[in-house]
Scaffold this active site. Sequence first.
Site, PDB file in Angstrom:
ATOM      1  N   SER A 174       0.796  -1.223   0.000  1.00  0.00           N
ATOM      2  CA  SER A 174       0.000   0.000   0.000  1.00  0.00           C
ATOM      3  C   SER A 174       0.830   1.276   0.000  1.00  0.00           C
ATOM      4  O   SER A 174       0.383   2.290  -0.521  1.00  0.00           O
ATOM      5  CB  SER A 174      -0.958  -0.003   1.193  1.00  0.00           C
ATOM      6  OG  SER A 174      -0.255  -0.186   2.405  1.00  0.00           O
ATOM      7  N   HIS A 202      -5.223  -3.147  -3.060  1.00  0.00           N
ATOM      8  CA  HIS A 202      -4.830  -2.194  -4.108  1.00  0.00           C
ATOM      9  C   HIS A 202      -4.681  -2.844  -5.479  1.00  0.00           C
ATOM     10  O   HIS A 202      -4.314  -2.176  -6.442  1.00  0.00           O
ATOM     11  CB  HIS A 202      -3.522  -1.494  -3.726  1.00  0.00           C
ATOM     12  CG  HIS A 202      -3.645  -0.689  -2.474  1.00  0.00           C
ATOM     13  ND1 HIS A 202      -4.123   0.598  -2.453  1.00  0.00           N
ATOM     14  CD2 HIS A 202      -3.399  -1.015  -1.179  1.00  0.00           C
ATOM     15  CE1 HIS A 202      -4.144   1.041  -1.210  1.00  0.00           C
ATOM     16  NE2 HIS A 202      -3.709   0.083  -0.419  1.00  0.00           N
ATOM     17  N   LYS A 234     -11.352   1.122  -2.396  1.00  0.00           N
ATOM     18  CA  LYS A 234     -10.299   1.664  -3.256  1.00  0.00           C
ATOM     19  C   LYS A 234     -10.787   1.702  -4.706  1.00  0.00           C
ATOM     20  O   LYS A 234     -11.634   2.515  -5.022  1.00  0.00           O
ATOM     21  CB  LYS A 234      -9.023   0.885  -3.025  1.00  0.00           C
ATOM     22  CG  LYS A 234      -8.362   1.418  -1.745  1.00  0.00           C
ATOM     23  CD  LYS A 234      -7.788   0.442  -0.834  1.00  0.00           C
ATOM     24  CE  LYS A 234      -7.410   1.161   0.472  1.00  0.00           C
ATOM     25  NZ  LYS A 234      -7.003   0.245   1.516  1.00  0.00           N
TER      26      LYS A 234
HETATM   27  C1  LIG Z   1      -6.996   0.056   2.877  1.00  0.00           C
HETATM   28  C2  LIG Z   1      -6.414  -1.262   3.218  1.00  0.00           C
HETATM   29  C3  LIG Z   1      -7.047  -2.118   4.123  1.00  0.00           C
HETATM   30  C4  LIG Z   1      -8.237  -1.679   4.932  1.00  0.00           C
HETATM   31  O1  LIG Z   1      -9.385  -1.681   4.171  1.00  0.00           O
HETATM   32  P1  LIG Z   1     -10.618  -0.817   4.692  1.00  0.00           P
HETATM   33  O2  LIG Z   1     -11.770  -1.364   3.936  1.00  0.00           O
HETATM   34  O3  LIG Z   1     -10.306   0.586   4.346  1.00  0.00           O
HETATM   35  O4  LIG Z   1     -10.717  -1.061   6.153  1.00  0.00           O
HETATM   36  C5  LIG Z   1      -6.528  -3.375   4.305  1.00  0.00           C
HETATM   37  N1  LIG Z   1      -5.424  -3.770   3.655  1.00  0.00           N
HETATM   38  C6  LIG Z   1      -4.765  -2.971   2.802  1.00  0.00           C
HETATM   39  C7  LIG Z   1      -3.547  -3.471   2.117  1.00  0.00           C
HETATM   40  C8  LIG Z   1      -5.238  -1.693   2.568  1.00  0.00           C
HETATM   41  O5  LIG Z   1      -4.577  -0.875   1.754  1.00  0.00           O
END
Ligand SMILES: *Cc1c(COP(=O)(O)O)cnc(C)c1O
Length: 384
Positions: A174, A202, A234
């Site tokens: 991320s 992602h 995302k």
């Molecule tokens: C954003 C993210 C999460 C968390 O997801 P949410 O739905 O925002 O709680 C988990 N793992 C990774 C790698 C992320 O980038």
Amino acid sequence: MRCTPEALAAALQDLDRRALRRYRELATPQSGSFCSNDYLGLARDPRLAAALADCAQRDGTGAGASHLISGHGTEHEALEQELAEFTGRERALVFSTGYMANLGVVTALAERDDLVLEDRLNHASLIDAGLLARTRRLQRYAHADADAAAVALDAQSAAAPHAATLLVTDGVFSMDGDLAPLPALATHTQRHRAWLIVDDAHGIGVLGRHGGGLCEHFALGAREVPVLIGTFGKALGTFGAFVAGDAVLIEWLIQSARTYRYTTALPPAIAAATRCALRIAREESWRRDALAELIAHFRAGAHARGLPLAPSPTPIQPLILGSTVSALEASARLHSLGYRIPAIRPPTVPEGEARLRITLSATHTVTDIDGLLEALERAVHERR
Ligand SMILES: *Cc1c(COP(=O)(O)O)cnc(C)c1O
């Protein structure tokens, strides 16, 4: 530290001293333009908003209860079936957030003597999942180093042949944008009969011909990657998350994942909007083509300007500036030039690797990217 109000005030002052305090800024429609994770540009797509509004008119604004009581509706059910088909897995299960999906999966699978093996740069929610699991054996291996993971798997097989191992990794990292070496990791986990758990928050929607993520990119199915986690917040532009895998895995999660059982189900309208997003993400592959072109254009431009870009093939393009202060100064200069790109500081990234995390979206234009490059050049070079 004793948690007195005085101690909290002192701890906050300490954050200020180390330039580590975070401030929230009010978001405006433009402000997220190079720092949001809306990679396909779906978060403001009117078709998603219409799907959400229609469903809210019909089914209301809240699910009213958890999935196991009365919160599991037709939109959740349809979304799960579409996600299973999309990922090529037998079943999928919708969670309220990615954070909760990660906590739920790892705590549901790891028993007392098991080993949870994690990439050093895994997302905080995966690390927390390992800390919350019943096992006290959480081990981290060097970033994206499949050989290091193999050494740890060998050691575990020798020391505790009857215990399980969960190898847990981000798909696309991320804060770095690079890819986990999934084919090699899958070879090792299959040899050791370990679980490979991939959080592709992602990658879903972004990688692979149909947006199936890193697994589609590497053509890996449920045999190689038995536990696949994705999020909706995302590239899919909504909110929530899912886990996909074999039917027996999903059934076990329903019975035992506490972050699934003991929380209110996602609002059905969010599930409806996510179904719409999933369809668009699959069908409108021009969004991925546009992203690929913008990424290439940005990287070539950054290279020509001598900007210290980390190697990343994804829309996450980190500019590593080193010290917390350099990253904050560059971010402030960008702000004055009309770009909001927050500095990413420890502990989100390792000490000495503070950075600007730039993210690109399919709805950017080449002109947008050129403007950004010019601003970055001024913000980074004139700082010295
Ligand atoms: C954003 C993210 C999460 C968390 O997801 P949410 O739905 O925002 O709680 C988990 N793992 C990774 C790698 C992320 O980038």
